[in-house]
Design an enzyme around this catalytic site. Structure first.
Site, PDB file in Angstrom:
ATOM      1  N   GLY A 479      -5.616   5.485  -6.529  1.00  0.00           N
ATOM      2  CA  GLY A 479      -4.639   6.498  -6.930  1.00  0.00           C
ATOM      3  C   GLY A 479      -3.408   5.928  -7.596  1.00  0.00           C
ATOM      4  O   GLY A 479      -3.165   6.160  -8.770  1.00  0.00           O
ATOM      5  N   GLU A 531       0.058   8.183 -10.059  1.00  0.00           N
ATOM      6  CA  GLU A 531       1.066   8.686  -9.121  1.00  0.00           C
ATOM      7  C   GLU A 531       2.507   8.231  -9.411  1.00  0.00           C
ATOM      8  O   GLU A 531       3.278   7.969  -8.492  1.00  0.00           O
ATOM      9  CB  GLU A 531       0.682   8.311  -7.669  1.00  0.00           C
ATOM     10  CG  GLU A 531      -0.716   8.816  -7.281  1.00  0.00           C
ATOM     11  CD  GLU A 531      -1.146   8.435  -5.861  1.00  0.00           C
ATOM     12  OE1 GLU A 531      -0.275   8.093  -5.043  1.00  0.00           O
ATOM     13  OE2 GLU A 531      -2.365   8.479  -5.591  1.00  0.00           O
ATOM     14  N   HIS A 688      -9.981   9.229   1.092  1.00  0.00           N
ATOM     15  CA  HIS A 688      -9.731   7.784   1.190  1.00  0.00           C
ATOM     16  C   HIS A 688      -9.103   7.467   2.534  1.00  0.00           C
ATOM     17  O   HIS A 688      -8.275   8.221   3.043  1.00  0.00           O
ATOM     18  CB  HIS A 688      -8.803   7.342   0.050  1.00  0.00           C
ATOM     19  CG  HIS A 688      -8.189   5.997   0.306  1.00  0.00           C
ATOM     20  ND1 HIS A 688      -8.923   4.836   0.244  1.00  0.00           N
ATOM     21  CD2 HIS A 688      -6.937   5.639   0.682  1.00  0.00           C
ATOM     22  CE1 HIS A 688      -8.129   3.817   0.562  1.00  0.00           C
ATOM     23  NE2 HIS A 688      -6.927   4.283   0.828  1.00  0.00           N
ATOM     24  N   CYS A 690      -7.482   4.087   4.947  1.00  0.00           N
ATOM     25  CA  CYS A 690      -6.964   2.721   4.819  1.00  0.00           C
ATOM     26  C   CYS A 690      -7.307   1.835   6.008  1.00  0.00           C
ATOM     27  O   CYS A 690      -6.502   0.987   6.367  1.00  0.00           O
ATOM     28  CB  CYS A 690      -5.459   2.711   4.758  1.00  0.00           C
ATOM     29  SG  CYS A 690      -4.761   3.687   3.518  1.00  0.00           S
ATOM     30  N   HIS A 699     -19.055   9.423  13.236  1.00  0.00           N
ATOM     31  CA  HIS A 699     -19.692  10.737  13.141  1.00  0.00           C
ATOM     32  C   HIS A 699     -18.695  11.809  12.699  1.00  0.00           C
ATOM     33  O   HIS A 699     -19.056  12.740  11.984  1.00  0.00           O
ATOM     34  CB  HIS A 699     -20.411  11.082  14.446  1.00  0.00           C
ATOM     35  CG  HIS A 699     -21.577  10.149  14.654  1.00  0.00           C
ATOM     36  ND1 HIS A 699     -22.717  10.213  13.901  1.00  0.00           N
ATOM     37  CD2 HIS A 699     -21.720   9.068  15.464  1.00  0.00           C
ATOM     38  CE1 HIS A 699     -23.534   9.229  14.234  1.00  0.00           C
ATOM     39  NE2 HIS A 699     -22.953   8.520  15.186  1.00  0.00           N
ATOM     40  N   GLU A 712     -10.992   1.124   3.153  1.00  0.00           N
ATOM     41  CA  GLU A 712     -10.611  -0.288   3.251  1.00  0.00           C
ATOM     42  C   GLU A 712     -11.767  -1.060   3.873  1.00  0.00           C
ATOM     43  O   GLU A 712     -12.443  -0.572   4.753  1.00  0.00           O
ATOM     44  CB  GLU A 712      -9.364  -0.420   4.132  1.00  0.00           C
ATOM     45  CG  GLU A 712      -8.769  -1.799   4.049  1.00  0.00           C
ATOM     46  CD  GLU A 712      -8.561  -2.423   5.394  1.00  0.00           C
ATOM     47  OE1 GLU A 712      -7.588  -2.068   6.050  1.00  0.00           O
ATOM     48  OE2 GLU A 712      -9.384  -3.272   5.772  1.00  0.00           O
ATOM     49  N   HIS A 742      -3.458  -5.802  -0.559  1.00  0.00           N
ATOM     50  CA  HIS A 742      -2.228  -6.150   0.152  1.00  0.00           C
ATOM     51  C   HIS A 742      -1.775  -7.570  -0.169  1.00  0.00           C
ATOM     52  O   HIS A 742      -0.702  -7.981   0.218  1.00  0.00           O
ATOM     53  CB  HIS A 742      -2.426  -6.005   1.656  1.00  0.00           C
ATOM     54  CG  HIS A 742      -2.786  -4.602   2.041  1.00  0.00           C
ATOM     55  ND1 HIS A 742      -4.085  -4.175   2.102  1.00  0.00           N
ATOM     56  CD2 HIS A 742      -2.021  -3.535   2.325  1.00  0.00           C
ATOM     57  CE1 HIS A 742      -4.102  -2.895   2.426  1.00  0.00           C
ATOM     58  NE2 HIS A 742      -2.871  -2.474   2.571  1.00  0.00           N
ATOM     59  N   CYS A 774      -7.228  -0.050  -1.534  1.00  0.00           N
ATOM     60  CA  CYS A 774      -6.194   0.977  -1.377  1.00  0.00           C
ATOM     61  C   CYS A 774      -5.455   1.125  -2.711  1.00  0.00           C
ATOM     62  O   CYS A 774      -5.848   0.507  -3.710  1.00  0.00           O
ATOM     63  CB  CYS A 774      -5.237   0.554  -0.253  1.00  0.00           C
ATOM     64  SG  CYS A 774      -4.157   1.885   0.325  1.00  0.00           S
TER      65      CYS A 774
HETATM   66  N1  GLN Z   1      -3.612   7.666  -3.178  1.00  0.00           N
HETATM   67  C1  GLN Z   1      -2.732   6.808  -2.462  1.00  0.00           C
HETATM   68  C2  GLN Z   1      -2.368   5.601  -3.308  1.00  0.00           C
HETATM   69  O1  GLN Z   1      -3.182   5.131  -4.006  1.00  0.00           O
HETATM   70  C3  GLN Z   1      -3.349   6.334  -1.182  1.00  0.00           C
HETATM   71  C4  GLN Z   1      -2.414   5.469  -0.397  1.00  0.00           C
HETATM   72  C5  GLN Z   1      -2.903   5.115   0.968  1.00  0.00           C
HETATM   73  O2  GLN Z   1      -4.062   5.199   1.254  1.00  0.00           O
HETATM   74  N2  GLN Z   1      -2.041   4.690   1.833  1.00  0.00           N
HETATM   75  O3  GLN Z   1      -1.289   5.101  -3.240  1.00  0.00           O
HETATM   76 ZN    ZN Z   2      -5.258   3.340   1.555  1.00  0.00          ZN
END
Ligand code: GLN
Ligand code: ZN
Length: 805
Positions: A479, A531, A688, A690, A699, A712, A742, A774
């Site tokens: 994103g 974003e 998504h 993290c 499940h 992640e 990261h 991420c």
């Molecule tokens: N869409 C968000 C980004 O890419 C997701 C951030 C996250 O998962 N913490 O920043």
């Molecule tokens: Zn993330």
């Protein structure tokens, strides 16, 4: 160092000073002893935020790490903060003031330092005191060695540094911080309660070091760490301490009898060392299971037990059914996890009922947990209106609440304080800002039936593929693209009315154009707009929904020097107008490739906010789900065919006790499904997450029924893939992150190929997506461009190889 003047000490702390049972060494030696007839009920604080009201510690740490300031300058900021906190608690009249709850990074890491349990890769030679260099290397890594693992502290958004232990660790007393802080406070005239992470919780929160077999029991180390604890206790005693607090929060988890026996053993072992001291065992964050309750109340040498009575309604029943006579009950009735003003009348009746059970002189009013998890001081909130402010209590205000309750039990009720509190609560209950009947009704109606898309996922994926025509192993990103200083400046200036809306839109549009162009050049298949208009994935949505308020300084420590500023959800949530449609459609108009609409999911908005406490969290979550659903519908109508609804924090809200988890997952996952249950088959819903520790909730993840999930994966030894190796079938699209965003490190395409190969061996190729772990907002373009180039190259290479097979 400045001395706290006795005149600063309130009348009521002098009351507690005269309380006969406690401390032989008075807290304020210069004070005359009041000979009062009134019984002094006492107050205690489990722990306090360390960052400072304006994040002073954060800035001092970061400037030290950048080499801009000296260790002495950092230490000075730290000691000033400690001083001001102790003084504030004295002024508020708190009797049991904690020390050693300050930390330069994390209290578990402090305990690792205390025990000299430094992993060998940091090159600590042993012996002597651990200094900043080793301490911060463990916390943050250094040029040659990565940091120790960090993980969430129970169900909070605070992260601790996970100790790495094994049979060969040589423990030694290597950090005298607890004693130093006790002495430091004492010099200032404050006799504190030194706080240590308890020995059993320390071990239960550790992990076996690399190379140590899984069968190794961390608890086997208890007899090796207790000698160090004994040394610390002996020094504290010698320094004049009369109380000590051991935090043993793991007691609220579902522990088996073997683990519970470790508590019995440890405190029996410590019994002779602690004799002469009052020992408080502090538990928090949930109801304590009955077995743990029986264990903790029977511990040898323990004179007081603290319970979280905000989250612990069943604990209250356990206490009512029997509390050991002669022991103190530290009753945590003031919430350390939230920002709402306490219902003082309700707390008072809880406390009055407890007096009958535990004895009048054995009840101490306390916070439910450390105040570390709440914001610091309401005084610094300049933008909240008066009415809303009256509904709130940050850490500084919670001190006053604890003391007001204690005073009342002593027969000294501050009527004005109580009536102001009752008036604020009444205004909150009846305020039209809080209630929106249409929203209440709509949310209530949701509970009566399940919400699911009409078609199953495999049929949907086929329809989507016909429309999207993607290659195998499609590439995408999560994103955000890098948030450059220029971009931050644009947003800041727009907010401050320095630039016009037109200029702002122009700048953001230009940014999106560049991000789209870059992704096309990189040949990514499903694009994002990057974003650029968002400061934070929750705040951005909160700012455009009703029922939310925002603080200026309501920071809460997340890890190290990092803090978050959770929005406050005070009222029914609704969406006055579309939030993302403008930007998403603008971005889609710039490319022929599919552009993902990007939303934050209801459970994540909920879990990363301070949530109202006047209705169940699920109600608030359903309301947010409805607002996001409207946004999803609008995006679809506007021609967006792929919509990602991030649920980065879904796992974070998982209750600690197993018995409560299924209910949470049920409403959190249901809320997610509500957001997208009405879209057409051809609209592809992504989500998504993290974190990769999915084994226990896989499940529920499947039950979210998303078409594609990106997760992640690379940071945690690919734990995620093991779920699928163990035979769990996942029939939707899945994109386990192929590299760690990261870290500034640029992964080679060979390395990414190897990752993809591993994934191909476990998951069906048709379902696999290729993406980073991420969002990229914290990275620089100089890192993102080569990393994504290598990612796309790796995807293409694998496609070719697969085609040949
Ligand atoms: N869409 C968000 C980004 O890419 C997701 C951030 C996250 O998962 N913490 O920043
Ligand atoms: Zn993330």
């Amino acid at each position: 160092m400045r001395q706290i003047s006795p005149s600063l000490v309130s009348f009521h702390s002098s009351l507690s000073f005269s309380f006969p049972t406690f401390s032989t060494n008075s807290r304020f030696r210069t004070l005359p002893c009041f000979n009062l007839q009134i019984r002094a009920m006492t107050s205690h604080i489990v722990g306090y935020p360390r960052m400072g009201p304006k994040r002073e510690l954060k800035f001092a740490l970061e400037s030290f790490w950048d080499g801009k300031t000296s260790a002495e300058e950092l230490q000075k900021v730290a000691s000033d903060l400690r001083l001001s906190i102790w003084k504030q608690m004295s002024d508020a009249g708190i009797k049991y003031i904690p020390s050693n709850t300050f930390s330069y990074y994390d209290q578990v890491l402090d305990t690792t330092a205390m025990l000299g349990a430094v992993p060998s890769r940091y090159g600590w030679s042993g012996g002597g005191e651990i200094g900043f260099d080793i301490y911060f290397s463990m916390a943050r890594g250094n040029a040659s060695v990565p940091a120790m693992e960090m993980t969430k502290w129970f169900d909070t958004n605070y992260h601790y540094i996970v100790p790495e232990l094994g049979p060969d660790v040589e423990f030694s007393y290597a950090s005298h911080k607890a004693v130093q802080e006790y002495k430091e406070a004492k010099t200032l005239g404050v006799d504190t309660v030194p706080v240590l992470v308890g020995p059993v919780s320390y071990l239960l929160l550790s992990k076996p070091a690399k190379g140590v077999g899984k069968s190794f029991s961390l608890l086997a180390l208890i007899d090796k760490i207790l000698p160090v604890y004994k040394e610390v206790v002996a020094e504290l005693k010698a320094a004049g301490a009369s109380w000590i607090q051991f935090d043993e929060p793991t007691l609220v988890m579902d522990l088996d009898s073997k683990n519970l026996c470790a508590f019995t053993h440890a405190y029996k072992e410590l019994e002779s060392s602690v004799s002469g001291l009052n020992v408080l065992i502090e538990t928090y964050f949930a109801d304590i299971p009955v077995e743990a309750y029986n264990t903790v109340t029977a511990l040898k040498g323990v004179t007081a037990i603290g319970f979280d009575l905000v989250r612990g309604s069943k604990t209250l029943d356990l206490i009512r059914n029997g509390f050991p006579s002669g022991k103190y009950l530290f009753a945590g009735v003031v919430d350390g996890r939230n920002i709402w003003a306490n219902d003082l009348d309700a707390s008072l009746s809880t406390l009055q009922a407890l007096e009958g059970t535990v004895g009048k002189d054995k009840l101490v009013v306390s916070t439910s947990c450390s105040l570390l998890h709440t914001a610091v001081d309401l005084v610094n909130e300049t933008k909240l209106d008066k009415e809303l402010k009256s509904w709130l209590a940050f850490a500084a205000q919670k001190l006053l609440e604890v003391n007001a309750l204690a005073k009342t039990l002593s027969g000294l009720k501050d009527e004005a304080f109580f009536s102001a509190n009752a008036a604020a609560l009444a205004s909150r209950r009846s305020s039209p800002r809080v209630t929106n009947e249409a929203v209440q009704k709509a949310a209530a109606a949701l509970k009566s039936y399940d919400h699911r898309r009409a078609t199953n996922v495999s049929a949907r994926l086929k329809s989507q593929q016909r429309k999207l025509n993607l290659p195998v192993l499609p590439t995408t990103t999560i994103g955000s693209f890098p948030q450059t200083p220029g971009l931050r400046k644009v947003r800041r200036e727009y907010k401050a009315n320095i630039i016009s809306e037109e200029e702002y839109v122009k700048a953001i549009k230009k940014e999106i154009e560049e991000v789209v162009k870059l992704q096309e050049e990189l040949d990514i298949d499903v694009l994002v707009h990057g974003e650029p208009e968002r400061n934070d994935m929750v705040e951005y949505f909160g700012e455009q929904l009703s029922g939310f308020a925002f603080t200026v300084n309501g920071w809460v420590q997340s890890y190290g020097s990092r803090c978050v500023k959770p929005p406050i959800i005070y009222g029914d949530v609704s969406r006055p107008k579309a939030i993302t449609v403008f930007w998403s459609t603008l971005a889609q108009s710039m490319t022929k490739r599919p552009m993902k609409g990007m939303l934050t999911g209801p459970a994540t908005i909920l879990n990363w906010s301070f949530v109202r406490d006047d209705q169940h969290r699920s109600e608030t979550c359903y309301q947010i789900a409805l607002a996001i659903k409207n946004e999803v519908q609008d995006l679809e109508k506007a021609g967006i065919n792929v919509i990602q609804i991030d649920e980065a924090a879904l796992r974070e809200g998982l209750p600690l006790r197993k018995s409560e988890q299924a209910f949470y997952l049920d409403w959190a996952v249901h809320s997610f499904r509500i957001t997208n249950c009405e879209v057409q088959d051809t609209t592809q819903i992504h989500t998504h997450m993290c974190y990769s520790n999915f084994n226990d909730i896989i499940h529920s993840i499947i039950d979210m029924d998303a078409d594609v999930i990106t997760i992640e994966n690379s940071r945690s030894d690919e734990k995620l893939l093991s779920v699928f190796r163990e035979g769990v079938k996942y029939g939707a699209g899945i994109g386990p992150g192929v590299y760690d965003i990261h870290s500034p490190r640029i992964p080679s395409s060979l390395e990414i190929c190897e990752r993809i190969n591993k994934m191909v061996s476990v998951l069906e190729t048709n379902f696999l997506w290729i993406n980073p772990d991420c969002g990229l907002k914290t990275r620089k373009y100089s890192e993102v461009k080569p990393a994504l180039t290598n990612m796309v190259r790796a995807a293409k290479t694998t496609r070719m190889l697969l085609a040949k097979c």
